[in-house]
Design a protein around this motif. Structure first.
Motif, mmCIF file in Angstrom:
data_model
loop_
_atom_site.group_PDB
_atom_site.id
_atom_site.type_symbol
_atom_site.label_atom_id
_atom_site.label_comp_id
_atom_site.label_asym_id
_atom_site.label_seq_id
_atom_site.Cartn_x
_atom_site.Cartn_y
_atom_site.Cartn_z
ATOM 1 N N ASP A 258 0.684 -0.934 -0.001
ATOM 2 C CA ASP A 258 -0.009 0.198 0.099
ATOM 3 C C ASP A 258 0.874 0.839 0.071
ATOM 4 O OD1 ASP A 258 -1.885 -1.521 0.410
ATOM 5 O OD2 ASP A 258 -2.873 -1.198 2.280
ATOM 6 N N ASP A 259 1.985 1.598 0.562
ATOM 7 C CA ASP A 259 2.877 2.698 0.905
ATOM 8 C C ASP A 259 3.631 2.504 -0.617
ATOM 9 O OD1 ASP A 259 1.781 3.504 3.445
ATOM 10 O OD2 ASP A 259 3.863 2.288 4.586
ATOM 11 N N GLY A 260 4.061 1.839 -1.839
ATOM 12 C CA GLY A 260 4.330 1.578 -2.220
ATOM 13 C C GLY A 260 5.805 0.819 -2.593
ATOM 14 N N LEU A 261 6.233 0.162 -0.993
ATOM 15 C CA LEU A 261 7.440 -0.163 -1.126
ATOM 16 C C LEU A 261 7.752 -1.044 -1.804
ATOM 17 C CD1 LEU A 261 8.293 1.725 2.093
ATOM 18 C CD2 LEU A 261 8.727 2.303 0.340
ATOM 19 N N LEU A 262 6.838 -2.197 -2.533
ATOM 20 C CA LEU A 262 7.076 -3.800 -2.827
ATOM 21 C C LEU A 262 5.728 -3.788 -3.696
ATOM 22 C CD1 LEU A 262 8.522 -5.788 -1.827
ATOM 23 C CD2 LEU A 262 6.975 -6.262 -0.238
ATOM 24 N N ALA A 263 5.986 -4.347 -4.908
ATOM 25 C CA ALA A 263 5.318 -4.788 -5.480
ATOM 26 C C ALA A 263 4.299 -6.175 -5.090
ATOM 27 C CB ALA A 263 6.190 -5.175 -6.717
#
Length: 98
Positions: free
Chosen positions: A93-98
């Motif tokens: 959700d934070d865009g740190l992991l796909a």
């Protein structure tokens, strides 16, 4: 942190009833601070992941039997998966992991 249980405090530290109440109070205050709440919240963090705590508690502040490894404090492998999924979901959700 996972939900705690007063029996663990009594077994690990030999606490009497008053000691158990104090240990639970300290645990509760620490968890509130970690969650950014309470009288002394921990501030200046990039994010918080606490959804697993409520999911694994029954009643509040006691680790559910479904997740209890037997010592009333450490989760089973299933409980660890709940923790991992909560972390992964937030990182995505934070865009740190796909």
């Amino acid at each position: 942190m996972t939900p705690a249980n007063d029996r663990w405090a009594a077994a690990m530290f030999g606490l009497d009833a008053a000691g158990i109440v104090a240990a639970q109070k300290g645990w509760r205050e620490l968890n509130l601070a970690i969650a950014g709440e309470g009288p002394a919240p921990i501030v200046g963090v990039d994010g918080r992941i606490v959804s697993h705590t409520d999911q694994m508690a029954y009643p509040p502040e006691i680790l559910s039997r479904d997740y209890d490894s037997g010592d009333h404090i450490h989760p089973t492998n299933f409980g660890r998966r709940v923790n991992a999924y909560s972390w992964r979901r937030q990182l995505v959700d934070d865009g740190l992991l796909a």
